[in-house]
Design an enzyme around this catalytic site. Sequence first.
Site, PDB file in Angstrom:
ATOM      1  N   ASN A 122     -61.741  -0.905  -8.029  1.00 19.38           N
ATOM      2  CA  ASN A 122     -60.755  -1.939  -7.736  1.00 19.38           C
ATOM      3  C   ASN A 122     -60.781  -2.426  -6.288  1.00 19.38           C
ATOM      4  O   ASN A 122     -60.144  -3.435  -5.965  1.00 19.38           O
ATOM      5  CB  ASN A 122     -59.359  -1.381  -8.083  1.00 19.38           C
ATOM      6  N   TYR A 194     -66.143 -14.603  -1.512  1.00 22.01           N
ATOM      7  CA  TYR A 194     -65.253 -13.867  -2.418  1.00 22.01           C
ATOM      8  C   TYR A 194     -65.557 -14.244  -3.871  1.00 22.01           C
ATOM      9  O   TYR A 194     -65.704 -13.374  -4.734  1.00 22.01           O
ATOM     10  CB  TYR A 194     -63.802 -14.199  -2.072  1.00 22.01           C
ATOM     11  N   LYS A 198     -67.058 -11.832  -6.862  1.00 21.33           N
ATOM     12  CA  LYS A 198     -66.306 -11.574  -8.086  1.00 21.33           C
ATOM     13  C   LYS A 198     -67.084 -12.022  -9.322  1.00 21.33           C
ATOM     14  O   LYS A 198     -66.984 -11.413 -10.389  1.00 21.33           O
ATOM     15  CB  LYS A 198     -64.948 -12.269  -8.018  1.00 21.33           C
ATOM     16  N   ILE A 227     -51.895 -12.767  -7.927  1.00 20.62           N
ATOM     17  CA  ILE A 227     -51.034 -11.601  -8.090  1.00 20.62           C
ATOM     18  C   ILE A 227     -50.461 -11.223  -6.725  1.00 20.62           C
ATOM     19  O   ILE A 227     -51.175 -11.247  -5.717  1.00 20.62           O
ATOM     20  CB  ILE A 227     -51.828 -10.398  -8.648  1.00 20.62           C
TER      21      ILE A 227
END
Length: 301
Positions: A122, A194, A198, A227
Amino acid sequence: MSDKARQRVEAIGKQLAPVRKVAGASSGPRLQGKVAIITGTNSALGIGRATSYQFAENGAKAIYLCDFDNSNLESHKRDISAAFPNVQVHIRQFDAGNEEAVKEVVGHAIKTYGRLDVFFANAGIVGKPVHFKDVEKSEFMKVMETNAASVFLAAKHAAPAMMKTSDEKPAPWGSIIGTASVAGIRSNAGPTAYSAAKAAVVSIAQTCAYQLAGTNIRVNSICPGLIETGMTAPTFETARARGTEKKIGQLNPLKRGGNADEIARVALFLASDEASYVNGQAWAVDGGLSAGHPFVPGKIA
């Protein structure tokens, strides 16, 4: 119902075998007796911490809390141990892109418990939110190392460990989960480095799943939307200060941002026996953002 119809129904019923279940009760502990490693667990608002609580609440035997920053790891350990005293909690401080460190924590789990069942890779960083022409190669590669190479290393070392069997674990079994992002499956959701990292996480999960064919080890990725975590906290705090919090998540059908626990519950499912036929998938948990093309009603043209 006529006698003839009743007899026919009863005859059919006698031919049916009981439903074959692949996991325990959905209302019971989903990770009973399992050993799990989670990276990126330091943030008080983070997905890693929220997932560690879900794993502990669902009967995990041992959980490894890992992060490059260890400022909150001890307090997380105390809190989990107090709430779930039967769970053995270990903390590790290391860079998730450090192969020797990943190898060590996996080895410790095998040496201590004789098994490894779940590795939730994670850990992640966002990098500089600037135009790609202003990003140095070294900065790009650092984001790739932390966000993507870390998932590769988790799979590389966790998979062989998950194949080990014992009296408590008579057959190979394991779940490897990587945190990707909606930015990895759609553009305009994050900076170039980023987003590229991902997208790599999604691909790593897919390719590893096929290379682990027949081992009963599953590899999946989760693609969160916006989030509220330590990484995104400034966005939420600024919106609250301006009184524009309701605009957060306005482009997704749910019209809101997400909570770390909403991601943690998906990680819990993927880690459990209940997801025994879910493999090589990229699960978007983004309020529906990736389901369509954002537009402003009444202003299509």
